[in-house]
Scaffold this active site. Structure first.
Site, mmCIF file in Angstrom:
data_model
loop_
_atom_site.group_PDB
_atom_site.id
_atom_site.type_symbol
_atom_site.label_atom_id
_atom_site.label_comp_id
_atom_site.label_asym_id
_atom_site.label_seq_id
_atom_site.Cartn_x
_atom_site.Cartn_y
_atom_site.Cartn_z
ATOM 1 C CD GLU A 1 0.818 -12.545 13.419
ATOM 2 O OE1 GLU A 1 1.496 -13.430 13.965
ATOM 3 O OE2 GLU A 1 0.680 -11.402 13.890
ATOM 4 C CB ALA B 1 -5.040 -7.760 13.639
ATOM 5 C CD GLU C 1 2.586 -7.738 14.796
ATOM 6 O OE1 GLU C 1 1.363 -7.978 14.765
ATOM 7 O OE2 GLU C 1 3.257 -7.567 13.775
ATOM 8 N N GLY D 1 -1.112 -9.206 16.606
ATOM 9 C CA GLY D 1 -1.057 -7.755 16.787
ATOM 10 C C GLY D 1 -0.970 -7.345 18.259
HETATM 11 N N1 CO8 Z 1 -10.002 -11.469 16.107
HETATM 12 C C1 CO8 Z 1 -11.348 -11.486 16.187
HETATM 13 N N2 CO8 Z 1 -12.031 -12.126 17.168
HETATM 14 C C2 CO8 Z 1 -11.311 -12.781 18.097
HETATM 15 C C3 CO8 Z 1 -9.902 -12.805 18.061
HETATM 16 C C4 CO8 Z 1 -9.241 -12.107 17.013
HETATM 17 N N3 CO8 Z 1 -7.903 -12.034 16.916
HETATM 18 N N4 CO8 Z 1 -9.460 -13.550 19.094
HETATM 19 C C5 CO8 Z 1 -10.565 -13.956 19.754
HETATM 20 N N5 CO8 Z 1 -11.685 -13.508 19.152
HETATM 21 C C6 CO8 Z 1 -13.073 -13.725 19.554
HETATM 22 C C7 CO8 Z 1 -13.548 -15.138 19.198
HETATM 23 O O1 CO8 Z 1 -13.919 -15.207 17.828
HETATM 24 C C8 CO8 Z 1 -14.692 -15.316 20.161
HETATM 25 O O2 CO8 Z 1 -15.810 -14.650 19.642
HETATM 26 P P1 CO8 Z 1 -17.309 -15.332 19.765
HETATM 27 O O3 CO8 Z 1 -17.546 -15.443 21.235
HETATM 28 O O4 CO8 Z 1 -18.179 -14.340 19.097
HETATM 29 O O5 CO8 Z 1 -17.205 -16.661 19.089
HETATM 30 C C9 CO8 Z 1 -14.241 -14.555 21.399
HETATM 31 O O6 CO8 Z 1 -13.201 -13.660 20.962
HETATM 32 C C10 CO8 Z 1 -13.666 -15.453 22.475
HETATM 33 O O7 CO8 Z 1 -12.637 -16.223 21.903
HETATM 34 P P2 CO8 Z 1 -12.579 -17.830 21.992
HETATM 35 O O8 CO8 Z 1 -13.947 -18.389 22.183
HETATM 36 O O9 CO8 Z 1 -11.779 -18.325 20.835
HETATM 37 O O10 CO8 Z 1 -11.763 -17.983 23.363
HETATM 38 P P3 CO8 Z 1 -10.813 -19.200 23.773
HETATM 39 O O11 CO8 Z 1 -10.490 -18.983 25.209
HETATM 40 O O12 CO8 Z 1 -11.391 -20.496 23.367
HETATM 41 O O13 CO8 Z 1 -9.471 -18.982 22.910
HETATM 42 C C11 CO8 Z 1 -7.659 -17.713 21.917
HETATM 43 C C12 CO8 Z 1 -8.669 -17.841 23.095
HETATM 44 C C13 CO8 Z 1 -6.635 -18.845 21.979
HETATM 45 C C14 CO8 Z 1 -6.952 -16.369 22.104
HETATM 46 C C15 CO8 Z 1 -8.428 -17.763 20.578
HETATM 47 O O14 CO8 Z 1 -9.504 -16.826 20.627
HETATM 48 C C16 CO8 Z 1 -7.579 -17.401 19.385
HETATM 49 O O15 CO8 Z 1 -6.814 -18.252 18.927
HETATM 50 N N6 CO8 Z 1 -7.700 -16.163 18.886
HETATM 51 C C17 CO8 Z 1 -6.969 -15.730 17.703
HETATM 52 C C18 CO8 Z 1 -5.533 -15.466 18.033
HETATM 53 C C19 CO8 Z 1 -4.796 -15.041 16.781
HETATM 54 O O16 CO8 Z 1 -4.629 -15.803 15.845
HETATM 55 N N7 CO8 Z 1 -4.279 -13.795 16.780
HETATM 56 C C20 CO8 Z 1 -3.527 -13.287 15.689
HETATM 57 C C21 CO8 Z 1 -4.431 -12.586 14.729
HETATM 58 S S1 CO8 Z 1 -3.583 -12.134 13.248
HETATM 59 C C22 CO8 Z 1 -2.821 -10.722 13.622
HETATM 60 O O17 CO8 Z 1 -2.858 -10.230 14.706
HETATM 61 C C23 CO8 Z 1 -2.074 -10.144 12.479
HETATM 62 C C24 CO8 Z 1 -1.634 -8.730 12.743
HETATM 63 C C25 CO8 Z 1 -1.142 -8.127 11.489
HETATM 64 C C26 CO8 Z 1 -2.243 -7.492 10.702
HETATM 65 C C27 CO8 Z 1 -1.761 -7.163 9.382
HETATM 66 C C28 CO8 Z 1 -2.701 -6.248 8.636
HETATM 67 C C29 CO8 Z 1 -3.167 -6.780 7.328
#
Ligand code: CO8
Length: 257
Positions: free
Chosen positions: A132, A64, A112, A109
């Site tokens: 999460e 998400a 999921e 997400g």
């Molecule tokens: N949300 C928003 N932006 C994201 C997300 C995300 N989940 N994942 C990546 N991005 C963005 C980064 O911010 C970055 O943006 P920018 O270039 O503007 O800085 C761009 O994508 C590229 O990402 P990275 O530079 O971080 O790329 P890396 O190769 O270094 O890393 C990763 C890749 C490991 C995937 C890293 O981006 C990461 O850890 N992302 C987050 C993963 C995460 O924690 N996902 C779970 C999110 S929580 C969730 O899904 C809960 C669902 C339930 C919702 C409940 C409702 C309330």
């Protein structure tokens, strides 16, 4: 749509989540578009199978959208979670089978979403996890419920409590994905499976999906009774007559939608 693309490929429609800037993370607009597109597809008899994937070669869906979630109040967070649940439910209730082509990160997400699909094929670079707990929240799109149902409670608890990210090989070993392919082969393999499914009796395939998804929520005796009802329904179809006649005449069946 702005955040998703749809493309017919043979008997399949490929739905691609297309926000590569954010590694295809799910914001409100993307979820709304996805639900809308899937809901329309249930009336599309030309589509025998839906394939869900992410744009690019790095990410299926990286979760998400954290930027969207950061400032939500509890009511807004609840609404966002319900929209995620609706998306997952829409995938499950779609009459057509849905194959997840997991072409990279399937986190939070994204994981999921993948486990709400009927079948999961992954590329070798795919990564899975429910991170999460690193963000101070729990999965909110069904992960605490579907993951233990899919891979068992112990393995699901380990992923949920640790937030660990696992690779495609490990995901395959624990039954989170069915098969793993090199990135460049993934879509081809998904399309092959889609064509195979499309060549089978279309009503029978749809009733299999209903029997599995609804039956798993029932006790075994009731679920078997339900299976019997769906089995008997098959005998009201041209498909059953053609399938059995073709077998006895030693020819391939010709099924029509
Ligand atoms: N949300 C928003 N932006 C994201 C997300 C995300 N989940 N994942 C990546 N991005 C963005 C980064 O911010 C970055 O943006 P920018 O270039 O503007 O800085 C761009 O994508 C590229 O990402 P990275 O530079 O971080 O790329 P890396 O190769 O270094 O890393 C990763 C890749 C490991 C995937 C890293 O981006 C990461 O850890 N992302 C987050 C993963 C995460 O924690 N996902 C779970 C999110 S929580 C969730 O899904 C809960 C669902 C339930 C919702 C409940 C409702 C309330």
């Amino acid at each position: 749509y702005e955040n998703i693309r749809q493309e017919r490929k043979g008997a399949a429609t490929v739905v691609t989540i297309d926000r590569p800037k954010a590694l295809n993370a799910l914001n409100l607009d993307t979820l709304n578009e996805l639900v809308h597109c899937l809901a329309e597809m249930q009336h599309d008899d030309e589509t025998a199978v839906v394939i869900l994937t992410g744009a690019g070669e790095k990410s299926f869906v990286a979760g998400a959208d954290i930027a969207h979630m950061q400032d939500l109040d509890p009511l807004e967070a609840g609404r966002f979670a319900r929209l995620g649940h609706l998306t997952a439910r829409t995938l499950e209730e779609l009459p057509q089978p849905v194959i997840a082509a997991i072409n990279g990160f399937a986190l939070g997400g994204g994981c999921e979403l993948a486990i709400a699909c009927d079948i999961r094929y992954a590329s070798e670079n795919a990564k899975f996890g429910q991170p999460e707990v690193n963000l101070g929240v729990i999965p909110g799109f069904g992960g605490t419920q579907r993951l233990p149902r899919l891979i068992g409670k112990g393995l699901a608890n380990e992923l949920l409590f640790s937030g660990d990210i696992i690779d495609a090989g490990e995901a395959c070993r624990i039954g989170l994905v069915n098969k793993v392919f090199p990135q460049e082969e993934l879509m081809e393999r998904c399309l092959e499976l889609a064509e195979k499914i499309a060549s089978r009796g279309p009503l029978a395939v749809r009733l299999c999906k209903e029997a599995v998804n609804n039956g798993m929520e029932m006790d075994l005796a009731r679920a078997c009774r339900y299976e019997g009802d769906l089995f008997s329904l098959c005998f009201a179809s041209r498909e059953q007559k053609e399938g059995m006649q073709a077998f006895l005449e030693k020819r391939s069946p010709e099924f029509k939608v």
